[in-house]
Scaffold this active site. Structure first.
Site, PDB file in Angstrom:
ATOM      1  N   SER A 196      42.758  34.058  49.129  1.00  0.00           N
ATOM      2  CA  SER A 196      43.156  35.528  49.259  1.00  0.00           C
ATOM      3  C   SER A 196      44.637  35.729  48.794  1.00  0.00           C
ATOM      4  O   SER A 196      44.943  35.282  47.553  1.00  0.00           O
ATOM      5  CB  SER A 196      43.007  36.080  50.697  1.00  0.00           C
ATOM      6  OG  SER A 196      43.837  36.870  51.188  1.00  0.00           O
ATOM      7  N   ASP A 294      32.469  40.766  47.891  1.00  0.00           N
ATOM      8  CA  ASP A 294      33.942  41.075  48.065  1.00  0.00           C
ATOM      9  C   ASP A 294      34.232  42.121  47.185  1.00  0.00           C
ATOM     10  O   ASP A 294      34.154  42.233  45.845  1.00  0.00           O
ATOM     11  CB  ASP A 294      34.634  39.639  47.485  1.00  0.00           C
ATOM     12  CG  ASP A 294      36.422  40.207  47.845  1.00  0.00           C
ATOM     13  OD1 ASP A 294      36.650  41.161  47.993  1.00  0.00           O
ATOM     14  OD2 ASP A 294      37.001  38.882  47.532  1.00  0.00           O
TER      15      ASP A 294
END
Lengths: 350, 512
Positions: A196, A294
């Protein structure tokens, strides 16, 4: 937000194991409580809810860890993980911890992984249980790596470029430690890794490294956080469906980027209109892991394209039906296969 | 090493021996839990306790929570639990955390500790002078090796070797900066070892000296303040809705903990209760009078009763009053082999307190083997000295006056741990995990300090202390941390409903 929300919630439950669903939903709900519409962040509640663990200089599953201040001026803390020494090498068991700081873990070449935890620049620390567990696994996975998890300054209290500065400080620190060098050529075999926001930080620290002559053996980016002003197809299609909503992504960028900046700022969009040229620079090879569920994947794929166009090596692992956070629990093929790839990526030129 | 190398001085040693607590122990293999009552091992490895049989239920409730948030957002009204005054407890127990959100109890207008912004002078930035990294670092590490080898030889009763090691260490000292960090704390441990094998009697202590050192330590770092304001917050919450309250302080000293509670009770919505304070143990003259004066000035009906040290058995509680018993760094003093910890805990239960606040050092200085105790103490006190230094004292900095007495305060603890045995060794610190077991056996159950107390503690810490301090929540208790290392833990307890209270035996005189 996209419509049909009740169906959306069930969808995410169907694609992950039950305990993963519980873990990530819990984060989603907790994080929701912390972000305020005015851009401020409930830091106290965040620290309260974050499940943390202490460093442990006694071996647990063959790994020891300790916290270390890398830089007194900014109080930059890191948690360092090493393979536990052979008890035969140590006179008193209590001296185990001290030896770790003096001696390299092995006479043979070993990798050093500087790890930047995720959390969209705002959440988590190096002592968060999810990351402590992950880093411990990386030590063993990579055949006895030293993993250095950086407790970088977080937004919204500390915006760009603080996290990058902290990453750079950590890399400089590592390059000054004789005990981190290994092999006949006494080289620092350092990898920059993160998930991330940590992946985003790893990229930018690598850029600084190549401009400063520090050699990085490789970058490992797990679902790295990138974005841009444009709304991409994946963002629109997956908005709100698998634990993540677009407006939450926007909040984190607003909290991290300089006031008034938009998402085409190079920190967010390194190959966008304001990006920096990487052609001709000795940028490290990259292992890029992208999860097909995602919503930011288009930006990650664009990142891979950008690296390739600049002539740099990218190994792309595109995981079908994987969601964010699949690497926290070792309960899927995604987890095991990605870990295997990380292992060979790291050990390939030792 | 390059001149501008990032600092890597021997202080780092104190971080290398973290105190072995790993509450969320990662499991060795990814086994499935076989029995329904077992917790999910993978979730446990990342800090959450959920029974495997409960997973489905918890997932359902998470979905429900999620839908609630979405629906509320659509309607433009955030649900109650999203508001910042909602209080959370024990986030590791996911099932109960989620339930507490779902039942949407409107947030209590929780009274909060109100403190004067009594600030220490702004801490000066702590910088280590550039020093010859290599040589000094080596000497520091060598010194620690020698200290531990010496402690090991003492454990094996080899005093001859111990003596020669001590002499060798004294030769090393000039090579290390002894004004700060590992050097400073090593001197204290070296002296303590020397004292132990020389069979020197412990220096005589006076109550006055104790009081002076204590108040310097109180000023020099946030540890005791943290203990006080965390315990006070818990007591305040426990006293919610009670008109007559009685606080029993197991060690009154200067009564530093109580002005803040009195003021908070004065400001309580609905008006203050009548407050009785019983102070046990050594106390500064007129402390009762001063507190009474304060209470009068803020309109809190107040009465004070002093009780001699060790006479908890003579404390009387009145029917209908809510009782809080407060123990800050006291219980560990009772842990020697002949110590009265069990009878004291029984006495406490017999007083039927609404809350028992227990604050203790987060360290294990009561291990049976001398070397283990010594090692733990070496690293714990290194951390403490490091934090003292950063709090504006320390180093060889004579310009900041109040650090030296604070260090002497700690030095006494070090001496007691290293030099004394049997009933003389009273600094028998134990980590909260062990207190949890002991208090559980004595019929108490934990009252979780929630996010409100956490928030208060964090904010107050920011006011009082330098960078590097933090608050951590572990299993319902709050700990003060220094660069992530836990120093002191505050907890709250109440008597379990099912625990039988034995009828009081004839008067016991408790010695402590």
């Amino acid at each position: 937000m996209a419509g049909g929300n009740e169906v959306n919630v069930n969808e995410s439950r169907m694609v992950v194991p039950l305990n993963t669903f519980v873990l990530i939903s819990n984060f989603k709900i907790a994080y929701n409580m912390l972000r305020r519409p005015d851009g401020s962040f409930d830091r106290h509640l965040a620290e309260f809810l974050d499940r943390k663990v202490q460093a442990n200089a006694s071996p647990v599953n063959g790994v020891v860890s300790f916290d270390h201040i890398l830089d007194r001026q900014t109080n930059l803390l890191a948690r360092i993980y090493c393979p536990a020494p052979d008890p035969a090498d140590v006179e008193l068991p209590q001296l185990v911890a001290i030896y770790e700081l003096q001696k390299a873990p092995s006479p043979n070449p070993f990798p050093v992984i500087i790890f930047f935890h995720g959390g969209s620049f705002a959440h988590s620390t190096s002592s968060s249980a999810i990351y402590d567990t992950l880093c411990r696994r990386l030590v063993t996975l990579c055949g006895g790596a030293v993993v250095i998890s950086i407790d970088y300054r977080r937004s919204p209290e500390y915006r760009f470029p603080c996290a990058y500065d902290d990453g750079w400080t950590a890399l400089k620190w590592a390059s000054c430690q004789p005990w981190l060098r290994s092999g006949k050529d006494a080289k620092l075999r350092v990898f920059l890794a993160g998930d991330s926001s940590g992946g985003n930080i790893a990229h930018h620290v690598a850029v600084r490294a190549v401009h400063s002559g520090i050699n990085i053996s490789g970058n490992i980016l797990l679902n790295p956080l990138f974005g841009g002003n444009k709304r991409t197809e994946s963002e629109l299609k997956l908005d709100g469906k698998y634990f993540v909503a677009l407006q939450d992504r926007d909040w984190y960028w607003r909290a991290f980027l300089p006031e008034g900046a938009d998402r085409d700022h190079p920190a967010c969009n390194p190959f966008g209109p304001n990006g920096v040229e990487l052609e001709g620079l000795p940028f490290p090879k990259t292992l890029l892991v992208v999860a097909s569920l995602d919503l930011t994947q288009d930006w990650q794929l664009a990142y891979a394209e950008g690296l390739k166009k600049a002539g740099h090596e990218v190994q792309l692992l595109y995981r079908e039906q994987a969601t964010i956070g699949f690497y926290f629990l070792p309960n899927t093929e995604h987890y095991h296969e990605v870990m295997k790839e990380i292992k060979s990526f790291v050990r390939s030129d030792l | 090493m390059p001149k501008d190398a990032i600092d890597t001085n021997p202080l780092v040693l104190r971080n290398t021996f973290a105190m072995g607590r790993h509450p969320y122990h990662p499991q060795p293999t990814d086994e499935d839990s076989s029995s329904a009552s077992e917790t999910d091992t993978l979730l446990a490895g990342v800090g959450y306790t959920v029974r495997s049989s409960d997973l489905l239920n918890v997932a359902d409730r998470l979905e429900k929570l999620d839908s609630t948030i979405i629906a509320a957002a659509a309607a433009g009204v955030p649900p109650e639990f999203l508001c910042s005054s909602a209080v959370h407890y024990n986030p590791s127990d996911l099932a109960s955390w989620i339930d507490s959100l779902l039942t949407e109890v409107p947030p209590q207008s929780s009274p909060s500790m109100w403190m004067d912004a009594v600030c220490l002078p702004p801490p000066s930035s702590f910088s280590i002078d550039a020093h010859r990294l290599g040589e000094e670092e080596d000497a520091g590490i060598r010194l620690v090796h020698l200290l531990m080898t010496c402690a090991d030889s003492i454990q094996h009763d080899d005093h001859v070797l111990a003596r020669s090691l001590i002499d060798e260490m004294r030769l090393l000292l000039p090579l290390i900066g002894v004004g700060y960090g590992i050097g400073k704390v090593s001197i204290f441990f070296l002296d303590a070892l020397d004292r132990r094998i020389s069979f020197l009697p412990q220096p005589t202590k006076s109550v006055l000296e104790d009081e002076i050192l204590y108040s310097h330590f109180y000023e020099a770092c946030p540890n005791i303040k943290f203990a006080h304001f965390t315990a006070n917050q818990a007591i305040l919450e426990a006293f919610n809705g009670c008109d007559r309250v009685h606080v029993i302080d197991l060690s009154l000293m200067h009564g530093l903990q109580w002005p803040a509670l009195i003021q908070a009770l004065a400001l309580r919505p609905g008006g203050p209760p009548a407050l009785r304070l019983t102070g046990i143990g050594p106390q500064t003259p007129k402390v009762g009078l001063r507190l009474a004066e304060l209470a009068r000035s803020v309109g809190v009906p107040f009465s004070f009763h002093a009780v001699a040290a060790g006479r908890l058995d003579s404390v009387r509680v009145k029917p209908g009053e809510a009782v809080a018993i407060n123990s800050v760094l006291q219980l560990h003093l009772l842990l020697s082999e002949t110590g009265p910890i069990d009878s004291v805990l029984t006495l406490i239960r017999e007083l039927r307190p609404k809350i028992l606040t227990v604050v203790e050092q987060e360290a294990d200085h009561n291990k049976p083997a001398f070397l283990d105790r010594f090692t733990e103490a070496l690293f714990y006190y290194s951390t403490l000295f490091d934090s003292l230094a950063a709090s504006g004292g320390g180093g060889g900095r004579v310009d900041v006056g109040c650090s030296a007495p604070a260090e002497v305060y700690l030095q006494r603890e070090i001496c007691n741990i290293v030099c004394c045995e049997g009933s003389e060794r009273v600094e028998r610190h134990e980590p909260m995990g062990r207190w949890r077991v002991r208090l559980g056996r004595a019929g108490f159950e934990p009252m979780h300090l929630g996010s409100n107390a956490f928030r208060q503690a964090s904010m107050l810490l920011k006011l009082f202390s330098s960078e590097g301090y933090g608050v951590e929540e572990v299993e319902g208790c709050l700990s003060l941390s220094w660069h992530g290392r836990l120093l002191i833990t505050a907890s709250a307890w109440r008597a379990r409903a099912d625990s039988a209270v034995a009828p009081p035996a004839c008067h016991r005189y408790i010695v402590w």
